[in-house]
Scaffold this active site. Structure first.
Site, PDB file in Angstrom:
ATOM      1  N   ASP A 126      -8.909  -4.300  -6.600  1.00 57.95           N
ATOM      2  CA  ASP A 126      -8.079  -3.293  -5.757  1.00 57.95           C
ATOM      3  C   ASP A 126      -8.260  -2.002  -5.865  1.00 57.95           C
ATOM      4  OD1 ASP A 126      -6.631  -2.200  -3.910  1.00 57.95           O
ATOM      5  OD2 ASP A 126      -4.821  -3.053  -4.129  1.00 57.95           O
ATOM      6  N   SER A 183       0.832  -1.276  -0.069  1.00 57.97           N
ATOM      7  CA  SER A 183      -0.030   0.002  -0.143  1.00 57.97           C
ATOM      8  C   SER A 183       1.121   1.474  -0.011  1.00 57.97           C
ATOM      9  CB  SER A 183      -1.001  -0.006   1.236  1.00 57.97           C
ATOM     10  OG  SER A 183      -1.881   0.958   1.196  1.00 57.97           O
TER      11      SER A 183
END
Length: 632
Positions: free
Chosen positions: A466, A414
């Site tokens: 995602d 991330s």
């Protein structure tokens, strides 16, 4: 209201206790007051259900009802004070049941009042209709006049201050310094720019996401051509290369996940983690000079040991220090792969969120690198912080002194994946054999030239739909355009969209075929906004300008396109239930390119596909499957 009515009915004629006269009057007035509030709220609900999102005509009486409810807060507040005084009066000696009911009523009244005030402070827009007036008219009026220009400037400045106050209120629990104040202003300006051209409320956005998800599911169920990405896989990367990279990615994902410390370890081992950590965390650890930042009870370091399987002596440096633009990381020796691993933590605190949201572009200028370009400002500052620590503090020199033959690998998930990618670009000249594995990095990270440059040494791993991997300002503009279009032209009331959408998300079934004004219109007509859309736009949005181009990838000038770093491995579910509660999942992986992630996909898994445990599970599943095939 029903409870107080029952209390009053049961105890009627029995208010002879000390303080009972005031109680009798209090309950009577409270019954009338609550009945009035219920009537006002019922009228608000009924009127709100009329019309559609883009047709507010049937709801024209709503402001009067809203102000009526607002006026009722005054007697409600006064009566809450009266109740509090009566309860706190020591001379009152009525039945305990009556006193407890009044206490509950007073507490409920104060809770409602406090939450209403907080809600108004966060949501209320003090600009009101002035924003619409000035933004709409400023395009047509002569902006050469200083008065018009000043009015427009004042509106924009006020809108930025409103967002800044909201952000400060949400971040009231963290210590705020100059860096925070700069970040607040930058993020407020970003939000002001993004939301200034629309007239949408949160429930409109929720309805739009529900409609987009169902439309997307209908399109996915239709027969289609093989995905273009399969034809554009790099020719030099054969299946063996993909398998090797997947095996490496599964290995280094452990380090990226371990950087989260005890929250990740407890999240993935909810029943046994605390017992294991309590038993082991008081044991061996590096010397104090090797660890910076707070690690109360040694839980973070103990979790890292458990997840990675390394020994305490394998760690060169561990930093738990966390501020805006300064994120935790650790440096360790990986003897299995003969690598020095720098693992960077992803988003886990308010400071990290502020770093994520500092999404302005800035130039990345490096010596001997021709592919300089734009990068994400907040993540670049975080990479600069780690770079200074690694180089100026001699951390990498210390590591290579211990293991000079090892290679350098940088990994992160991330925010950590984005930071690791930019850090790898900074270190590339000093360490030509460097490799970087970025798991679920933010989509708006690097300009095209830098993204192409990183294909030689960075591998990005994305799972499913995602959301974060598709987040960029052009993609957000495109999502806003799609939401406005589908919401404004749906002929159903909003409550129907939300109720049916919730049923669809929870229980599945066929996507609802909501009738819209878009039905039957040709593609040429769709390039111009409809009247319904224009009613939801304060002024002509930059996102509509993109519609006139041949490709929706062309972004407004203020939002340059930023891409994912390196070569991209896209892991998708080959077979599973579409629902969140699906059991057996079979994954497949393929080389992909950045154009696949040029649009945000709406799905119940758009958040869960980003989670580190899901990424690790997918990678382990693929490597185990490959291993079993080799054994077979």
């Amino acid at each position: 209201w029903i409870g107080i009515l029952a209390l009053y009915t049961v105890h009627r004629g029995r208010f002879n206790c000390p303080g009972g006269g005031l109680l009798h009057s209090y309950l009577l007035v409270l019954l009338v007051l609550l009945a009035s509030i219920i009537c006002a709220l019922s009228a608000l609900v009924y009127v709100s259900m009329q019309g559609t999102i883009s047709n507010p005509g049937p709801r024209k009486s709503l402001p009067k009802l809203l102000y009526t409810r607002l006026l009722l807060y005054l007697p409600e507040f006064i009566w809450a004070v009266v109740g509090a005084v009566w309860v706190s009066d020591s001379s009152v000696h009525c039945e305990k049941t009556v006193i407890n009911v009044v206490i509950g009523t007073v507490i409920a009244s104060w809770v409602i009042i406090i939450f209403t005030i907080i809600g108004v402070l966060i949501v209320f827009d003090p600009l009101g209709g002035k924003k619409t007036f000035y933004f709409t008219d400023s395009v047509n009026r002569n902006l050469e006049s200083s008065q018009s220009g000043q009015l427009l400037y004042n509106v924009k400045n006020t809108a930025t201050r409103v967002w800044e106050k909201r952000i400060r209120l949400l971040c009231c629990c963290i210590v705020q310094d100059d860096d925070h104040r700069v970040a607040f202003t930058s993020i407020a300006e970003l939000f002001r720019t993004y939301f200034s051209d629309t007239d949408l409320v949160p429930s409109d956005i929720a309805a739009g996401l529900i409609l987009l998800h169902q439309e997307q599911d209908k399109m996915e169920s239709c027969p289609k051509e093989p995905e273009e990405v399969l034809c554009h896989s790099p020719s030099s990367l054969v299946t063996d290369d993909l398998d090797i990279e997947l095996e490496n990615a599964a290995h280094y994902m452990l380090f990226a996940a371990a950087a989260y410390g005890w929250p990740y370890y407890i999240y993935t081992n909810p029943f046994t983690a605390l017992c294991k950590l309590n038993g082991d965390c008081c044991g061996n650890r590096p010397t104090d000079s090797d660890i910076t930042g707070s690690d109360r009870h040694n839980f973070h370091f103990g979790s890292i040991l458990k997840i990675t399987g390394l020994q305490y002596r394998d760690f060169i440096h561990i930093s738990f220090h966390n501020k805006i633009y300064e994120i935790p990381f650790f440096v360790a020796l990986d003897h299995k792969k003969e690598a020095i691993v720098v693992a960077v933590r992803g988003t886990l605190s308010f400071e990290d969120i502020l770093t994520d949201l500092s999404a302005d572009c800035e130039d990345l200028t490096l010596e001997d690198v021709l592919e300089n370009g734009f990068v994400h400002k907040g993540i670049t500052q975080a990479a600069n912080y780690i770079y200074r620590k690694l180089i100026n503090d001699g951390i990498l020199n210390q590591a290579f002194t211990i293991a000079p033959e090892y290679k350098l690998v940088i990994a992160g998930h991330s925010l950590g994946g984005g930071t690791a990618s930019i850090l790898a670009i900074m270190l590339r000249n000093s360490f030509p054999t460097l490799r970087c594995y970025a798991f679920s990095p933010p989509g708006g990270l690097l300009s095209k030239s830098l993204a192409d440059y990183t294909k030689h040494f960075i591998v990005s791993v994305i799972v499913g739909k995602d959301l974060v991997a598709r987040l960029s300002m052009p993609n957000m503009e495109d999502l806003k355009r799609r939401i406005v279009r589908i919401v404004a032209n749906c002929n159903r009331p909003k409550y129907q969209i939300l109720l049916r959408g919730c049923w669809y998300e929870v229980f599945g079934g066929d996507p609802d075929n909501f009738p819209t004004e878009l039905d039957g219109r040709n593609q040429d007509a769709l390039t111009q906004p409809l009247l319904a859309e224009e009613s939801l736009m304060v002024h002509r949005s930059p996102s509509y300008n993109a519609l006139e181009d041949e490709s929706h990838l062309n972004s407004p000038p203020q939002y340059p396109h930023l891409y994912l770093p390196g070569k991209i491995i896209h892991i998708v579910e080959e077979s599973s239930s579409r629902r969140l509660c699906s059991s057996a999942i079979k994954y497949m992986a393929r080389w992909s390119n950045e154009t696949v992630f040029s649009s945000i996909l709406i799905s119940p898994k758009m958040i869960t596909d980003h989670m580190p445990d899901v990424v690790l599970k997918a990678l382990n599943s693929l490597t185990q499957e490959h291993g079993s095939c080799i054994s077979c």
